[in-house]
Design a protein around this motif. Structure first.
Motif, PDB file in Angstrom:
ATOM      1  N   TYR A 117       0.858  -1.176   0.000  1.00 24.82           N
ATOM      2  CA  TYR A 117       0.000   0.000   0.000  1.00 24.82           C
ATOM      3  C   TYR A 117       0.898   1.231   0.000  1.00 24.82           C
ATOM      4  N   PHE A 118       0.557   2.172  -0.885  1.00 23.55           N
ATOM      5  CA  PHE A 118       1.420   3.316  -1.110  1.00 23.55           C
ATOM      6  C   PHE A 118       0.812   4.606  -0.568  1.00 23.55           C
ATOM      7  N   GLY A 119       1.706   5.493  -0.139  1.00 22.88           N
ATOM      8  CA  GLY A 119       1.308   6.848   0.148  1.00 22.88           C
ATOM      9  C   GLY A 119       1.268   7.673  -1.128  1.00 22.88           C
ATOM     10  N   PRO A 120       0.805   8.927  -1.034  1.00 24.42           N
ATOM     11  CA  PRO A 120       0.657   9.775  -2.215  1.00 24.42           C
ATOM     12  C   PRO A 120       1.972  10.356  -2.717  1.00 24.42           C
ATOM     13  N   GLY A 121       3.028  10.281  -1.925  1.00 30.06           N
ATOM     14  CA  GLY A 121       4.327  10.743  -2.380  1.00 30.06           C
ATOM     15  C   GLY A 121       4.723  12.108  -1.845  1.00 30.06           C
ATOM     16  N   THR A 122       6.037  12.319  -1.812  1.00 31.29           N
ATOM     17  CA  THR A 122       6.629  13.637  -1.535  1.00 31.29           C
ATOM     18  C   THR A 122       7.393  14.047  -2.783  1.00 31.29           C
ATOM     19  N   PRO A 136       7.353 -17.558 -10.937  1.00 36.05           N
ATOM     20  CA  PRO A 136       7.217 -16.173 -10.467  1.00 36.05           C
ATOM     21  C   PRO A 136       5.898 -15.891  -9.765  1.00 36.05           C
ATOM     22  N   TYR A 137       5.938 -14.940  -8.872  1.00 33.39           N
ATOM     23  CA  TYR A 137       4.727 -14.298  -8.397  1.00 33.39           C
ATOM     24  C   TYR A 137       4.657 -12.969  -9.144  1.00 33.39           C
ATOM     25  N   LEU A 138       3.528 -12.662  -9.754  1.00 37.31           N
ATOM     26  CA  LEU A 138       3.429 -11.514 -10.655  1.00 37.31           C
ATOM     27  C   LEU A 138       2.318 -10.578 -10.223  1.00 37.31           C
ATOM     28  N   PHE A 139       2.540  -9.304 -10.438  1.00 36.56           N
ATOM     29  CA  PHE A 139       1.622  -8.268  -9.970  1.00 36.56           C
ATOM     30  C   PHE A 139       1.444  -7.206 -11.051  1.00 36.56           C
ATOM     31  N   TRP A 140       0.269  -6.585 -11.054  1.00 37.79           N
ATOM     32  CA  TRP A 140       0.027  -5.340 -11.772  1.00 37.79           C
ATOM     33  C   TRP A 140      -0.485  -4.308 -10.768  1.00 37.79           C
ATOM     34  N   TYR A 141       0.162  -3.138 -10.786  1.00 35.24           N
ATOM     35  CA  TYR A 141      -0.265  -2.009  -9.977  1.00 35.24           C
ATOM     36  C   TYR A 141      -0.623  -0.857 -10.911  1.00 35.24           C
ATOM     37  N   VAL A 142      -1.489   0.041 -10.439  1.00 33.76           N
ATOM     38  CA  VAL A 142      -1.876   1.226 -11.212  1.00 33.76           C
ATOM     39  C   VAL A 142      -1.610   2.466 -10.374  1.00 33.76           C
ATOM     40  N   GLN A 143      -1.157   3.526 -11.053  1.00 33.72           N
ATOM     41  CA  GLN A 143      -0.921   4.806 -10.383  1.00 33.72           C
ATOM     42  C   GLN A 143      -1.723   5.882 -11.093  1.00 33.72           C
ATOM     43  N   TYR A 144      -2.747   6.390 -10.422  1.00 36.14           N
ATOM     44  CA  TYR A 144      -3.520   7.497 -10.963  1.00 36.14           C
ATOM     45  C   TYR A 144      -2.777   8.799 -10.701  1.00 36.14           C
ATOM     46  N   PRO A 145      -3.065   9.838 -11.462  1.00 36.51           N
ATOM     47  CA  PRO A 145      -2.302  11.086 -11.347  1.00 36.51           C
ATOM     48  C   PRO A 145      -2.217  11.597  -9.910  1.00 36.51           C
ATOM     49  N   ARG A 146      -0.986  11.919  -9.514  1.00 37.32           N
ATOM     50  CA  ARG A 146      -0.703  12.508  -8.200  1.00 37.32           C
ATOM     51  C   ARG A 146      -1.149  11.604  -7.046  1.00 37.32           C
ATOM     52  N   GLN A 147      -1.132  10.308  -7.274  1.00 35.64           N
ATOM     53  CA  GLN A 147      -1.449   9.362  -6.207  1.00 35.64           C
ATOM     54  C   GLN A 147      -0.365   8.295  -6.115  1.00 35.64           C
ATOM     55  N   GLY A 148      -0.434   7.521  -5.048  1.00 32.85           N
ATOM     56  CA  GLY A 148       0.439   6.358  -4.939  1.00 32.85           C
ATOM     57  C   GLY A 148      -0.079   5.224  -5.799  1.00 32.85           C
ATOM     58  N   LEU A 149       0.604   4.087  -5.744  1.00 36.74           N
ATOM     59  CA  LEU A 149       0.207   2.934  -6.534  1.00 36.74           C
ATOM     60  C   LEU A 149      -0.835   2.111  -5.794  1.00 36.74           C
ATOM     61  N   GLN A 150      -1.681   1.427  -6.566  1.00 32.66           N
ATOM     62  CA  GLN A 150      -2.692   0.528  -6.001  1.00 32.66           C
ATOM     63  C   GLN A 150      -2.621  -0.816  -6.723  1.00 32.66           C
ATOM     64  N   GLN A 202      -8.385 -12.336 -12.499  1.00 32.38           N
ATOM     65  CA  GLN A 202      -9.257 -11.171 -12.589  1.00 32.38           C
ATOM     66  C   GLN A 202      -8.834 -10.143 -11.541  1.00 32.38           C
ATOM     67  N   GLY A 203      -8.963  -8.878 -11.910  1.00 36.18           N
ATOM     68  CA  GLY A 203      -8.637  -7.815 -10.977  1.00 36.18           C
ATOM     69  C   GLY A 203      -9.787  -6.856 -10.823  1.00 36.18           C
ATOM     70  N   VAL A 204      -9.493  -5.704 -10.300  1.00 31.25           N
ATOM     71  CA  VAL A 204     -10.529  -4.697 -10.089  1.00 31.25           C
ATOM     72  C   VAL A 204     -10.831  -3.957 -11.379  1.00 31.25           C
ATOM     73  N   ASN A 205     -12.016  -3.357 -11.415  1.00 32.35           N
ATOM     74  CA  ASN A 205     -12.410  -2.492 -12.534  1.00 32.35           C
ATOM     75  C   ASN A 205     -12.378  -3.179 -13.893  1.00 32.35           C
ATOM     76  N   GLY A 206     -12.609  -4.480 -13.944  1.00 31.23           N
ATOM     77  CA  GLY A 206     -12.699  -5.188 -15.211  1.00 31.23           C
ATOM     78  C   GLY A 206     -11.379  -5.577 -15.837  1.00 31.23           C
ATOM     79  N   PHE A 207     -10.283  -5.356 -15.145  1.00 26.43           N
ATOM     80  CA  PHE A 207      -8.981  -5.762 -15.667  1.00 26.43           C
ATOM     81  C   PHE A 207      -8.742  -7.251 -15.418  1.00 26.43           C
ATOM     82  N   VAL A 226      -0.819   5.352 -15.019  1.00 27.27           N
ATOM     83  CA  VAL A 226       0.408   4.607 -15.307  1.00 27.27           C
ATOM     84  C   VAL A 226       0.277   3.219 -14.680  1.00 27.27           C
ATOM     85  N   TYR A 227       0.606   2.206 -15.447  1.00 25.30           N
ATOM     86  CA  TYR A 227       0.449   0.822 -15.024  1.00 25.30           C
ATOM     87  C   TYR A 227       1.826   0.165 -14.900  1.00 25.30           C
ATOM     88  N   PHE A 228       2.042  -0.455 -13.752  1.00 24.05           N
ATOM     89  CA  PHE A 228       3.322  -1.081 -13.464  1.00 24.05           C
ATOM     90  C   PHE A 228       3.145  -2.586 -13.304  1.00 24.05           C
TER      91      PHE A 228
END
Lengths: 112, 115
Positions: free
Chosen positions: A102-107, B31-45, B58-63, B88-90
Motif C-alpha cells: 500500500y502506497f502513500g501519495p508521495g513527496t 514467479p509471483y506476478l503483480f500489476w499495480y496502477v498509479q492514478y495522477p498525483r497518487q500512490g500505486l494501487q 481477474q482484478g478490479v475495474n474489469g482488468f 500509469v500501469y506497473f
C-alpha cells in the motif's frame, strides 16, 4: 481501512542540504519501503524495513539514510541534496497476508 | 539477472476500445506476478496478482491478466476502457518465492484514453 501519510507533500531544498521525509502508516504492517520515482525510470527501492529498528538497503541507498524507530513510522533522509534534482519519493507498507503493498501519495522533491 | 520489461512507455486508445498492456519478465523460478496502477498525483494501487493455478486472473475495474509461462509474459487486458482508466500501469515480479518483501518493477506504461 488504513492510510499512509507522507509529509511534506512538496519539498524544495538547496544544493548540499540535508532533507528529511516522513511516512506514517496505521495498517499495523511490519514491512515498510521507500522508493524513488523518476520520470521514465519506474520505481527504485532506496531502503526497506521488515520490523521496528530494522533497515535493509535497496538498489539506490547511496546518498540516503533511513530510520524506523516505531512500527508505524519510517523516515528517509537525503544526506546531501543534488542541484536540479527532481523526483517523487513514495512510501509503502506491506500487508503480508494479502501480499500487497500500500502506497502513500508521495513527496515531491525539487532541489534548486 | 531478474528483470521486468514493459516495452511500451505510452499507449493511447479511444474510450470503449479494448486494451492490452504488455509485460515480460526474466526469472529462473516460478514467479509471483503483480500489476499495480498509479492514478495522477497518487500512490500505486494493486490491480491483480498471480501466484499459481488458473493462468487468467481477474482484478478490479474489469482488468484481467494472463500468465503465459512459455512466453514469460503477464499481459494486462481490458475489454472496454473508460477515460478514468488513464493512469500509469506497473508490472512487478517477486524474485524470491516465500519472501515477497521485495518486488522487481517494470518502468511502467502510461495509458491515455481519449474520450
Amino acid at each position: 481501512g488504513g492510510i499512509i501519510t507522507q509529509t511534506p507533500k512538496f519539498l524544495i531544498g538547496q544544493e548540499g542540504q540535508k532533507l528529511t521525509l516522513k511516512c506514517q502508516q496505521n495498517f499495523n504492517h511490519d514491512t515498510m519501503y521507500w522508493y524513488r520515482q523518476d520520470s521514465g525510470k519506474g520505481l527504485r527501492l532506496i531502503y526497506y524495513s521488515i520490523t521496528e529498528n530494522d533497515l535493509q538497503k535497496g538498489d539506490l541507498s547511496e546518498g540516503y539514510d533511513a530510520s524506523r524507530e516505531k512500527k508505524s513510522s519510517f523516515s528517509l533522509t537525503v544526506t546531501s541534496a543534488q542541484k536540479n534534482e527532481m523526483a517523487v519519493f513514495l512510501c509503502a507498507s506491506r500487508d503480508r497476508d494479502q501480499d500487497t503493498q500500500y502506497f502513500g501519495p508521495g513527496t515531491r522533491l525539487l532541489v534548486l | 539477472a531478474q528483470s521486468v520489461t514493459q516495452p511500451d512507455a505510452r499507449v493511447t486508445v479511444s474510450e470503449g476500445a479494448s486494451l492490452q498492456l504488455r509485460c515480460k519478465y526474466s526469472y529462473s523460478g516460478t514467479p509471483y506476478l503483480f500489476w499495480y496502477v498509479q492514478y495522477p498525483r497518487q500512490g500505486l494501487q494493486l490491480l491483480l496478482k498471480y501466484y499459481s493455478g488458473d493462468p487468467v486472473v481477474q482484478g478490479v475495474n474489469g482488468f484481467e491478466a494472463e500468465f503465459i509461462k512459455s512466453n514469460s509474459s503477464f499481459h494486462l487486458r481490458k475489454a472496454s476502457v473508460h477515460w478514468s482508466d488513464s493512469a500509469v500501469y506497473f508490472c512487478a515480479v517477486a524474485p524470491n518465492v516465500g519472501d515477497n518483501s521485495k518486488l522487481i518493477w517494470g518502468l511502467g506504461t502510461s495509458l491515455v484514453v481519449n474520450p
